[in-house]
Design an enzyme around this catalytic site. Structure first.
Site, PDB file in Angstrom:
ATOM      1  CD  GLU A   1      -2.878   1.267   2.344  1.00 28.25           C
ATOM      2  OE1 GLU A   1      -2.851   0.375   3.195  1.00 28.25           O
ATOM      3  OE2 GLU A   1      -3.697   2.199   2.370  1.00 28.25           O
TER       4      GLU A   1
ATOM      5  CE  LYS B   1      -6.148  -0.136   1.602  1.00 27.87           C
ATOM      6  NZ  LYS B   1      -6.902  -0.730   2.699  1.00 27.87           N
TER       7      LYS B   1
HETATM    8  P1  13P Z   1      -9.526   4.220   4.068  1.00 22.66           P
HETATM    9  O1  13P Z   1     -10.376   3.515   3.049  1.00 22.66           O
HETATM   10  O2  13P Z   1     -10.325   4.830   5.192  1.00 22.66           O
HETATM   11  O3  13P Z   1      -8.533   5.154   3.445  1.00 22.66           O
HETATM   12  O4  13P Z   1      -8.681   3.083   4.804  1.00 22.66           O
HETATM   13  C1  13P Z   1      -8.137   2.092   4.070  1.00 22.66           C
HETATM   14  C2  13P Z   1      -6.868   1.672   4.675  1.00 22.66           C
HETATM   15  O5  13P Z   1      -6.707   0.529   5.060  1.00 22.66           O
HETATM   16  C3  13P Z   1      -5.782   2.650   4.785  1.00 22.66           C
HETATM   17  O6  13P Z   1      -4.597   1.994   5.125  1.00 22.66           O
END
Ligand code: 13P
Length: 339
Positions: A176, A218
């Site tokens: 991510e 992500k």
């Molecule tokens: P949000 O969808 O609230 O941005 O959170 C997703 C997430 O796991 C961020 O690390």
């Protein structure tokens, strides 16, 4: 590494019509959410709240996996059933957030995500507790000339080391790299930074021998900052996001699950839907891994009251269903009114 097994899990996480529920708020972050609905941040309240979602059969139909926080993966429901079991019984894969958050990166105004120390041992334990995928989040502020190459490189390197450790231990890494959307930056700036960050991330994944078939990306969407003077519309966000993903993400990656990052519930759904509706033949699945955009409505409906549990479950089911439809490009705005 058993790549077939990792690939099977990754594909399940991004199966058509489903996406991930990010319920991995740290104790500090859930405090902010509970403050908004006037709920005390106790271990029992955190448990009750998460239990109500994992028991929401209608909502969980559209959930392929749930990202948990360290406390939650060890917690038991009121009747003594481990919460991990509830997730498995609903047909979803349990996952775990393993990073230890962001710290200032020396000599810069950027941050670096920490948590590599002892990670191998923690992954072994999390696997025993039922986790089959993990999450590590790096963040980048794209305002005032940021981020620096130093930050992009340091975070990409850490993401790659984390991902390799996950795969070695039979756990699918969610990688991510998040370009934040809280600032006043334009969509053009978000686009340029996102492209740079993704290119560097995939270079580092390659150097670290991470098998792309056994991971899930992500990313943020390419979007205007919340405080930007003129914010781009749904079609532009969808077009620019898909364009950058095509440039940067190899087709060996089974799926891409977006974060919501502060978008409103409906905005997050509309953007995902627009991407899938306009691009039916992408090399990877495009779905959701939303935290706030899935949970804001159920949190409000629940407000800490036992008597509101069914209403909260219905609110969760509605958002999960809308996003499930968006993951195959079948969502329509007028479906929101029916709720
Ligand atoms: P949000 O969808 O609230 O941005 O959170 C997703 C997430 O796991 C961020 O690390």
């Amino acid at each position: 590494m058993n790549l077939d097994e990792l690939n099977k899990i990754a594909k399940k996480m991004v199966a058509p019509g489903k996406g991930l529920l990010a319920a991995d708020e740290s104790t500090g972050t859930i405090q902010k959410r509970f403050d908004k609905i006037g709920v005390q941040n106790t271990e029992e309240n955190r448990r009750d709240y998460r239990e109500l979602m994992f028991r929401a059969a209608e909502g969980m139909k559209h959930v392929s996996g749930v990202i948990l926080f360290d406390e939650t993966i060890r917690q038991k429901a009121k009747d003594g059933t481990p919460l991990v079991k509830l997730i498995e019984q609903a047909g979803a894969v349990p996952g775990i957030k393993v990073d230890k958050g962001t710290k200032p990166l020396a000599t810069t105004k950027d941050t670096v995500t920490e948590g590599l120390d002892g990670l191998r041992e923690r992954l072994v334990e999390y696997h025993q507790l039922g986790a089959r995928f993990a999450k590590w989040r790096a963040t980048y502020d794209p305002t005032e000339g940021r981020p620096s190459y130093n930050a992009i490189n340091a975070n990409a390197h850490a993401l790659a080391r984390y991902a390799a450790l996950c795969q070695e231990n039979g756990i699918v890494p969610i990688v991510e790299p998040e370009v934040l959307m809280d600032g006043d930056n334009s969509i053009e700036t978000c686009e340029a930074v996102t492209e740079w960050v993704l290119k560097e991330t995939f270079a580092q994944l390659y150097y670290a021998n991470v098998a792309l078939e056994g991971m899930v990306l992500k990313p943020n969407m390419v979007i205007s900052g919340m405080k930007a003077e003129k914010r781009a519309g749904v079609e532009e966000v969808a077009e620019r996001t898909v364009k950058i993903l095509k440039r940067c993400v190899p087709s060996a990656v089974p799926g891409i699950a977006f974060l919501s990052g502060g978008q409103s519930d409906e905005e997050a759904t509309a953007h995902l839907n627009a991407m899938n509706a306009a691009n039916p033949n992408l090399p990877w699945a495009l779905t959701f891994s939303y935290g706030r955009a899935l949970q804001a409505a159920p949190q409000k409906a629940w407000s800490g009251k036992e008597s509101n549990v069914s209403a909260a479950q219905a609110a969760f089911a509605h958002r999960a269903k809308m996003n499930g439809l968006a993951s195959t490009g079948q969502w329509k705005k007028d479906m929101e009114k029916a709720a």
